[in-house]
Every structure is written in structure tokens, then in C-alpha cells.
Design a protein around this motif. Structure first.
Motif, PDB file in Angstrom:
ATOM      1  N   PRO A 147       4.945  -6.213  -2.166  1.00  0.00           N
ATOM      2  CA  PRO A 147       5.083  -4.762  -2.197  1.00  0.00           C
ATOM      3  C   PRO A 147       3.949  -4.129  -2.994  1.00  0.00           C
ATOM      4  CG  PRO A 147       7.067  -5.844  -3.039  1.00  0.00           C
ATOM      5  CD  PRO A 147       6.061  -6.913  -2.824  1.00  0.00           C
ATOM      6  N   ARG A 176      11.432   5.122  14.435  1.00  0.00           N
ATOM      7  CA  ARG A 176      10.218   4.363  14.111  1.00  0.00           C
ATOM      8  C   ARG A 176      10.559   2.945  13.699  1.00  0.00           C
ATOM      9  NH1 ARG A 176       5.951   8.851  11.846  1.00  0.00           N
ATOM     10  NH2 ARG A 176       5.064   8.954  13.902  1.00  0.00           N
ATOM     11  N   ARG A 177       9.777   1.869  14.112  1.00  0.00           N
ATOM     12  CA  ARG A 177       8.563   2.111  14.882  1.00  0.00           C
ATOM     13  C   ARG A 177       8.754   1.777  16.361  1.00  0.00           C
ATOM     14  NH1 ARG A 177       4.263  -1.537  12.090  1.00  0.00           N
ATOM     15  NH2 ARG A 177       2.747  -0.319  13.251  1.00  0.00           N
ATOM     16  N   LEU A 206       7.272   4.637   4.094  1.00  0.00           N
ATOM     17  CA  LEU A 206       7.596   5.918   4.696  1.00  0.00           C
ATOM     18  C   LEU A 206       6.519   6.298   5.710  1.00  0.00           C
ATOM     19  CD1 LEU A 206       9.858   7.963   4.184  1.00  0.00           C
ATOM     20  CD2 LEU A 206       8.274   9.181   2.707  1.00  0.00           C
ATOM     21  N   HIS A 225      -1.128   4.330  -1.829  1.00  0.00           N
ATOM     22  CA  HIS A 225       0.267   4.222  -1.401  1.00  0.00           C
ATOM     23  C   HIS A 225       1.054   5.490  -1.755  1.00  0.00           C
ATOM     24  CE1 HIS A 225       3.835   2.109  -0.048  1.00  0.00           C
ATOM     25  NE2 HIS A 225       4.461   2.433  -1.174  1.00  0.00           N
ATOM     26  N   PHE A 259      10.502   9.193  -5.842  1.00  0.00           N
ATOM     27  CA  PHE A 259      11.058   8.230  -4.894  1.00  0.00           C
ATOM     28  C   PHE A 259      10.585   6.808  -5.215  1.00  0.00           C
ATOM     29  CE2 PHE A 259      10.334   5.894  -0.854  1.00  0.00           C
ATOM     30  CZ  PHE A 259      11.654   5.720  -0.464  1.00  0.00           C
ATOM     31  N   THR A 297       6.287  -6.281   3.941  1.00  0.00           N
ATOM     32  CA  THR A 297       4.953  -6.719   3.539  1.00  0.00           C
ATOM     33  C   THR A 297       5.110  -7.935   2.651  1.00  0.00           C
ATOM     34  OG1 THR A 297       5.108  -5.072   1.801  1.00  0.00           O
ATOM     35  CG2 THR A 297       3.779  -4.505   3.704  1.00  0.00           C
ATOM     36  N   TRP A 331       3.974  -1.130  -4.398  1.00  0.00           N
ATOM     37  CA  TRP A 331       4.426  -0.359  -5.555  1.00  0.00           C
ATOM     38  C   TRP A 331       5.569  -1.061  -6.264  1.00  0.00           C
ATOM     39  CZ3 TRP A 331       2.255   3.625  -7.980  1.00  0.00           C
ATOM     40  CH2 TRP A 331       2.995   4.217  -9.019  1.00  0.00           C
ATOM     41  N   GLY A 391       4.375  11.519   4.116  1.00  0.00           N
ATOM     42  CA  GLY A 391       5.677  11.471   4.776  1.00  0.00           C
ATOM     43  C   GLY A 391       6.634  12.520   4.233  1.00  0.00           C
ATOM     44  N   PHE A 392       6.523  12.826   2.948  1.00  0.00           N
ATOM     45  CA  PHE A 392       7.436  13.796   2.337  1.00  0.00           C
ATOM     46  C   PHE A 392       7.051  15.240   2.634  1.00  0.00           C
ATOM     47  CE2 PHE A 392       8.871  10.345  -0.561  1.00  0.00           C
ATOM     48  CZ  PHE A 392      10.214  10.483  -0.311  1.00  0.00           C
ATOM     49  N   ASP A 445      -0.061   8.192   0.693  1.00  0.00           N
ATOM     50  CA  ASP A 445       0.514   7.964   2.020  1.00  0.00           C
ATOM     51  C   ASP A 445       1.987   8.347   2.036  1.00  0.00           C
ATOM     52  OD1 ASP A 445      -1.917   7.024   2.823  1.00  0.00           O
ATOM     53  OD2 ASP A 445      -1.398   4.899   2.689  1.00  0.00           O
ATOM     54  N   THR A 446       2.710   7.964   0.984  1.00  0.00           N
ATOM     55  CA  THR A 446       4.130   8.288   0.901  1.00  0.00           C
ATOM     56  C   THR A 446       4.321   9.801   0.830  1.00  0.00           C
ATOM     57  OG1 THR A 446       4.463   6.212  -0.296  1.00  0.00           O
ATOM     58  CG2 THR A 446       6.267   7.795  -0.361  1.00  0.00           C
ATOM     59  N   ASN A 486       9.731  -2.326  -0.740  1.00  0.00           N
ATOM     60  CA  ASN A 486       9.086  -2.587   0.543  1.00  0.00           C
ATOM     61  C   ASN A 486       9.177  -1.428   1.516  1.00  0.00           C
ATOM     62  OD1 ASN A 486       7.904  -5.049   0.293  1.00  0.00           O
ATOM     63  ND2 ASN A 486       9.775  -6.170   0.729  1.00  0.00           N
ATOM     64  N   GLY A 515       7.118   8.968   7.995  1.00  0.00           N
ATOM     65  CA  GLY A 515       7.236  10.400   8.276  1.00  0.00           C
ATOM     66  C   GLY A 515       7.850  10.688   9.631  1.00  0.00           C
ATOM     67  N   THR A 543      12.357   0.740  10.782  1.00  0.00           N
ATOM     68  CA  THR A 543      11.214   1.425  10.184  1.00  0.00           C
ATOM     69  C   THR A 543      10.749   0.726   8.922  1.00  0.00           C
ATOM     70  OG1 THR A 543      12.785   2.819   9.071  1.00  0.00           O
ATOM     71  CG2 THR A 543      11.741   3.709  11.036  1.00  0.00           C
ATOM     72  N   ILE A 544      11.438  -0.329   8.565  1.00  0.00           N
ATOM     73  CA  ILE A 544      11.069  -0.991   7.324  1.00  0.00           C
ATOM     74  C   ILE A 544      10.091  -2.115   7.631  1.00  0.00           C
ATOM     75  CG2 ILE A 544      11.923  -2.260   5.319  1.00  0.00           C
ATOM     76  CD1 ILE A 544      12.867   0.670   5.584  1.00  0.00           C
ATOM     77  N   THR A 545       8.936  -2.023   7.035  1.00  0.00           N
ATOM     78  CA  THR A 545       7.940  -3.061   7.243  1.00  0.00           C
ATOM     79  C   THR A 545       8.022  -4.060   6.091  1.00  0.00           C
ATOM     80  OG1 THR A 545       6.557  -1.320   8.115  1.00  0.00           O
ATOM     81  CG2 THR A 545       5.522  -3.438   7.772  1.00  0.00           C
ATOM     82  N   GLU A 589       6.499  16.633   5.328  1.00  0.00           N
ATOM     83  CA  GLU A 589       7.219  17.120   6.498  1.00  0.00           C
ATOM     84  C   GLU A 589       8.617  17.612   6.142  1.00  0.00           C
ATOM     85  OE1 GLU A 589      10.503  16.096   8.962  1.00  0.00           O
ATOM     86  OE2 GLU A 589       9.618  14.521   7.736  1.00  0.00           O
TER      87      GLU A 589
END
Lengths: 174, 319
Positions: free
Chosen positions: B9, A36-37, A80, B29, B308, B6, B11, B36-37, B32-33, A77, A82, B2-4, B39
Motif C-alpha cells: 500500500p 468500477r472497474r 479511489l 497518492h 480519509f 497492490t 499510504w 476522486g473526492f 490522486d485521491t 489498499n 472517482g 473497485t478495490i485494487t 466530484e
């Protein structure tokens, strides 16, 4: 500097799909997994091209955030997204897809993430651009474009789904 | 990648103390996080190395086996080392000895403290006294933010949204940290909250926080998308603010007959452990509208996300 436009990127992917289709071991279940992505987007396109060539395959997306060796320095930053791999990776011949191969650290993280899901029969690496500057002993099996770069350059792969347009660019960092 | 990156931040907090602190986007946030966990728990190796080399200590000065296990498993799934403080504290010297104990533990090189304590405000007090991250796992009647977050997560997962949902919180609202934290979180995410119970347990004063107060459960039963049944606490039954158990069950207990008068898709929540036959009849607790076990499963993902995120905020260099 634009290295490839939309048509060029498509031709490069078609060539990669040809190579992957030839290399896929007959009879083995094949999986394609994008990091990803943008790797995920490229993997989805390669999947369609491979299916058009008669290769049946499973598809998935890998989030390597939690496996990065620089997790403690990227700070809050980290986003996650998934991992979504709906098939059992065991015994699959898996093609791992990323947009740019640079230090090799993303691939290292992706390999750790993949083997935590099970034991694939083999993992191959496909990258759209190999720009050199490896920091780990990692190489790609399928390379769309090899580019000589300096340490101050950035390779930008753009895809419609994320960036609104397709293309590969090389820009100087400030 | 995979790191966006922003601009700012979302958080930045090293502690999770109470829902009141969090902005809507921070709550979202975390949720949403946590998604991901979720899974990670479905994998053959149910573990990721995100907190490898970190130490998480659970400090429970009030018994709660399930919450402690949930935090410990969450920390272990992130690859952290987990230690458990086994100590019951005398109530006479709370403040001073809590900080003393914590500073001793911190000196061993602990990164995150998870605190459950009977005194309201203890987690905030602890966070001001130590350098490591502090996660509030319940402080007196004040707050229980991870319970609220896992309830919000479960609610969003099954209804697809929180904005505009009609939610009832039923029971001993006055003495419940679960109710307080849920109320704050639900209002911030745009739900309409009704607090239901006898006047002694649901005082009108709660209207000032933005909730509707109702003392007649049967009159409003059919309105809700979600009904969160609070646990009746045994020590409260003896006190004068509590009606007799029989009277409570008759007016505020959720049973099959009341469930039939609810919306067919109503979600029945409960923070556990359930007093079967008191606030919740057994057939409702085990029925298709109940989300009790799903809440427990989601609690793990939410606590992974919280551990996390606070650790990321503490160790990462902000952009």
C-alpha cells in the motif's frame, strides 16, 4: 477452468443487450452505469450494443469505495477512482452493471451511491455472472451466465481494457 | 470490484505532520485521491459515508476561520461527527497543557485531531502523545502540509504536470510555514523553485534546501509558469526585517504592470487572505490568471483525501 472465451463473452453480452433493449420503457430516458472497474468496461460495451439496437442512452461510471461496508477492514489498499456520471440521474431508467454478483454487498453500496446523486425512476441490475452465495436480499434483472460455485472458487471476469484479454474463468482458491 | 490489490500500500501513515516526511509517491497518492473526492462536492447529496461513526476534532490555538471551516466541512462531507475545541491557550504553559487537553479530548473517543498551533513541532509532539490520528493544520513557522498539498493539486490541475515547472515563491519566506511546505513538496515533485524577496526575508541559507534565491523580482519575472505570492503578515510589518510597506509594494508587489511582463499563461497563487494592494493588486487577485478561489475549492477535496487516508491507515488491517 475457462467458462467462456472472448467470442462467448461477446455473445453473452449481445444476449443481455437484447433483453435490456426489450425491457427499456419507451419514452423514458435510459442510463447505463458500470461499477468500477470491470463493470464500467462491460457497461461501455453494452452501451454500444444498445445504441446499435436504437436505444439512446447516457453512460456513467460509479466508484463505490466510499460506500463499502467493509471499508474499515480493507485497509490502505483502497484506491479511489472517482464517480463519473455526467448526466442527471433523476427520472432516468438506469441499468446498473457489474461483472460478478456474489454476496450482493457491492450492489448494496452502488445503490446507496446512486441514490445520493438523485432519484432515478427505476434501477435495474445487470451482471455478467451470477455465482450465488448472496448475503443480502438482492437479485439481478439481467444475468449473462448463472454458475453453480463452491465457497472456495473464484470467478474471474477478464476484459481487454484491464486484463489484456477477454474471458470468464473459474479457479480454485488456495 | 473497485478495490485494487497492490503489493504494498502506498499510504500507511496515521498522521500528516510535514511535507518532509512524504515520499513523492505518497504526495501523488494524496493528490490522486483528492481528485476522486472533488466530484463529491458536485453531487446533489454532497456527502459520502466513508467516515461515518468517526469523530474529528478541530483544535485551533491560533485563529484561522477559513482553514478550520475547510477541515470541518471536509470531515462532514465524509460523514464524520465534528467537534470544535474553542479555547485560547496562554503561551506560558503550551507544551504541557496542550497534551493534557488532547488526552482529555481523546478519552471521549476521538479518531482524528486537526491541530493549528503557534509552536513549531506541536503537531509532532501531539502525535507522539495520543493514540488517534493527527493532522497538522499549521504549526508556528514550521509546516502547513495541507496548504502545500492543495497548492500542488491546483498547480497540477491547471498545468497538467509539476515536473519541470518553474515556480516562484514571493515574499516573507523566512517566517512562512506555507513557503517551507510548498518548497519541500514542489522540489519532491520535480519543480524548479525560486524564492524571491528582500534579503532580510529571503536569506541565502535557503539555497541549501535546493531552491534558487533571488532578491530582484523584476529581473526574473518572465521566467515563471507559476508565481505564489505569500501573505504579508501584519505583525511582521512592524519589525526591523521588513522594509516599509511602500517599498515592499514597489519591489515585490504583483500588479497589472508586472503581470504584463509575466508569461501570458502564468498562474498567480495566494494562500489567502489577500492584503489587497500590498502583495497583490486587486485587479490581479480577481483576474483570469489568479487561482485564489480555485485553491479554496481544491482545499476541501485535498482535506477530505487527507482525513480519509489517515483514518484508513489507522482502522484498516494492512494487507
Amino acid at each position: 477452468m475457462i467458462l467462456q472465451d472472448e467470442a462467448g463473452l461477446r455473445r453473452t453480452l449481445e444476449t443481455m443487450a437484447d433483453e435490456i433493449a426489450r425491457a427499456a420503457p419507451p419514452g423514458a430516458p435510459v442510463g447505463i452505469v458500470g461499477i468500477r472497474r470491470r463493470g464500467e468496461v462491460l457497461a461501455r460495451r453494452l452501451r454500444a450494443m444498445l445504441e446499435a439496437r436504437g436505444v439512446a442512452l447516457h453512460h456513467g461510471a460509479l466508484d463505490i469505495t466510499l460506500y463499502r461496508d467493509d471499508l474499515s477492514t480493507i485497509g490502505p489498499n483502497a484506491m479511489l477512482r472517482g464517480t463519473e456520471i455526467a448526466f442527471d440521474v433523476r427520472d432516468h431508467w438506469i441499468v446498473l452493471v457489474d461483472d460478478v454478483l456474489y454476496t450482493g454487498r457491492s450492489v448494496r453500496a452502488a445503490l446507496d451511491a446512486l441514490v445520493d446523486l438523485g432519484r432515478p425512476r427505476a434501477i435495474r441490475l445487470a451482471v455478467l455472472v451470477d455465482r450465488g452465495w448472496r448475503e443480502l436480499p438482492i437479485h439481478a434483472d439481467f444475468v449473462g451466465l448463472k454458475v453453480e460455485t463452491t465457497a472456495h472458487q473464484i470467478i474471474k471476469v477478464k476484459v481487454h481494457e484491464v486484463d489484456g484479454e477477454d474471458g470468464i474463468e473459474c479457479v480454485e482458491s488456495e | 470490484m473497485t478495490i485494487t490489490e497492490t503489493q504494498r500500500p502506498v499510504w500507511m501513515r496515521r498522521h500528516l505532520l510535514q511535507m518532509d516526511d512524504l515520499a513523492r509517491e505518497e504526495i501523488e497518492h494524496i493528490l490522486d485521491t483528492a481528485e476522486g473526492f472533488k466530484e463529491v462536492s458536485t453531487r446533489s447529496v454532497k456527502k459520502v459515508p466513508a467516515l461515518r461513526g468517526r469523530v474529528v476534532v478541530t483544535m485551533f490555538f491560533e485563529e484561522s476561520t477559513r482553514t478550520r471551516m475547510s477541515f470541518e466541512l471536509a470531515a462532514q462531507r465524509l460523514g464524520a461527527d465534528v467537534i470544535d475545541l474553542q479555547e485560547r491557550m496562554s503561551s506560558t504553559k503550551k507544551g504541557e497543557s496542550l497534551i493534557d487537553t488532547a488526552r482529555n479530548i481523546e478519552a471521549m473517543g476521538v479518531d482524528v485531531m486537526v491541530l493549528r498551533h503557534p509552536a513549531a513541532g506541536s503537531a509532532t509532539h501531539l502525535s507522539q502523545s495520543v493514540g488517534c490520528c493527527v493532522v497538522n493544520a499549521g504549526d508556528g513557522q514550521h509546516a502547513h502540509p495541507t496548504q502545500a498539498l492543495l497548492d500542488l493539486f491546483t498547480l497540477r490541475e491547471s498545468k497538467g504536470r509539476i515536473d519541470g515547472l518553474k515556480v516562484a515563491i514571493v515574499g516573507d519566506v523566512a517566517h512562512s510555514r506555507v513557503a517551507r511546505s510548498n518548497l519541500r513538496g514542489l522540489l519532491k515533485l520535480g519543480a524548479e523553485v525560486t524564492l524571491v524577496g528582500p534579503p532580510t526575508l529571503v536569506p541565502r541559507a535557503f539555497e541549501a534546501l535546493g531552491a534558487r534565491v533571488c532578491h530582484d523580482f523584476d529581473a526574473v519575472l518572465g521566467e515563471f509558469d507559476v508565481i505564489n505570492m505569500l501573505r504579508v503578515q501584519n505583525e511582521r510589518i512592524e519589525s526591523s526585517v521588513f522594509p516599509s510597506v511602500r517599498e515592499y509594494v514597489q519591489f515585490f508587489g504583483m500588479n497589472a504592470e508586472r503581470l504584463r511582463r509575466c508569461r501570458p499563461d502564468v498562474l498567480i497563487m495566494h494562500p489567502g487572505p489577500v492584503n489587497r494592494g500590498i502583495e497583490l493588486a486587486a485587479d490581479v487577485a480577481d483576474g483570469p490568471n489568479s487561482s485564489i478561489l480555485r485553491q479554496v475549492t481544491n482545499g476541501l477535496a485535498v482535506r477530505m483525501a487527507v482525513l480519509f487516508l489517515v483514518n484508513q491507515a489507522a482502522t484498516g488491517h494492512a494487507a
